[in-house]
Design an enzyme around this catalytic site. Structure first.
Site, short mmCIF file in Angstrom:
data_model
loop_
_atom_site.label_atom_id
_atom_site.label_comp_id
_atom_site.label_asym_id
_atom_site.label_seq_id
_atom_site.Cartn_x
_atom_site.Cartn_y
_atom_site.Cartn_z
N PHE A 1 46.67 38.49 41.94
CA PHE A 1 45.98 38.94 40.89
C PHE A 1 44.36 38.95 41.39
O PHE A 1 43.72 37.90 41.48
CB PHE A 1 46.02 38.27 39.80
N LYS A 2 43.83 40.14 41.50
CA LYS A 2 42.53 40.53 41.92
C LYS A 2 41.56 40.54 40.57
O LYS A 2 41.72 41.54 40.13
CB LYS A 2 42.17 41.47 42.76
#
Length: 311
Positions: free
Chosen positions: A172-173
């Protein structure tokens, strides 16, 4: 649930977004692209991200995307892991792009939630179904790009639930406002399902996000020699050294994030003789000469490798 990528590898570190290199006429410059890739790797990046928004992916045709994916992955030849952005509004097309990236050797795909223009968005049920559809068709990890550009606001609780329920969705960025708080909540709620809590947005929030538990970041490619040591030292337990390096490079980080954006990397690469043209693809316009001069001046004071690598 503790899921680790195929081969037992957990991806961490500083990954640089490779810009797309164009000629002054707006055509792909594949030789310049290869020099760009070689510089990024030589400058110390732990990996690459291609066809991202900072790569001007929104200006590329599908045949150009395929050509760039093949050219870059063949040229990297396994030297570092490569994340391929496969974002599309339609899950079938996104899955096809993702399968192609996997077949060509991508380590991971990065995908934004489906959106179009200023008003067309999808709710949580549709987003969950979208990522489930893509996950069923590939075997490599998916990175969810939580970015303001999509105009889609989702909670950390929703992201954590998807991580638990969708097998390949494990990175997850996070690059929304108050990213550190969201990362902390995501890590707390997601546990081992969150294989990679990552930072983004040109490192402007990097130190806060590392303090929140980030283990990787997708960054600009103009100065990996300045950015990679920050994450390396932090993850090695040397926070004070990481802070010192971050403070040193912060003027350039800030200037890229607030003044020059996606033009910064190519401007520095052209100034250093790595590429022949730093032209963006129309309708984007080049940096103002005074902005470009200030960018180069800051990089020169830092003795950034980009300005001397080709000499």
């Amino acid at each position: 649930m503790n899921r680790v990528s195929p081969g037992g590898r957990r991806y961490t570190g500083a990954y640089s977004v490779a810009p797309t290199i164009f000629t002054e006429q707006g055509n792909l410059d594949l030789e310049g692209q290869k020099r760009c890739i070689d510089f990024i790797i030589d400058a110390g990046a732990d990996g690459l991200c291609i066809l991202a928004n900072y790569s001007e992916q929104f200006s590329l045709s599908d045949p150009e995307r395929e050509r760039l994916t093949a050219t870059i992955l063949d040229h990297v030849a396994g030297r570092v892991p490569v994340i391929v952005t496969t974002t599309h509004f339609n899950p079938r097309i996104c899955a096809e792009r993702s399968r192609d990236a996997q077949a060509r050797g991508a380590a991971m795909v990065m995908i934004m939630p489906p959106y179009h223009g200023a008003t067309i968005r999808c709710g949580e049920a549709a987003i969950h179904a979208f990522f489930s559809d893509v996950s069923e068709r590939i075997e490599i990890p998916i990175m969810y790009q939580d970015a303001p550009m999509s105009g889609t606001q989702v909670s950390a609780a929703f992201l954590a639930r998807m991580a638990h329920e969708i097998p390949n969705l494990s990175y997850f960025k996070i690059e929304v406002p108050q990213s550190a708080a969201k990362l902390r909540e995501l890590i707390e709620l997601g546990g081992d399902a969150i294989e990679g809590p990552w930072d983004g947005e040109e490192a402007i929030t990097l130190l806060a996000d590392l303090d929140a538990g980030a283990t990787g970041s997708v960054l600009g490619a103009g100065y990996p020699d300045g950015l990679q040591p920050i994450i390396r030292e932090y993850l090695a337990g040397n926070r004070e050294d990481a802070v010192r390096i971050y403070e040193k490079w912060l003027p350039l980080i800030n200037f890229e994030n607030r003044q020059s954006g996606l033009m910064a990397c190519k401007a520095l690469m052209k100034e250093g003789g790595i590429i022949a043209s730093d032209a963006p693809r129309r309708p984007l316009t080049p940096l103002h000469p005074a902005t470009r001069q200030s960018l180069v001046e800051i990089a020169r004071r830092l003795d950034a490798l980009v300005l001397r690598w080709a000499h």
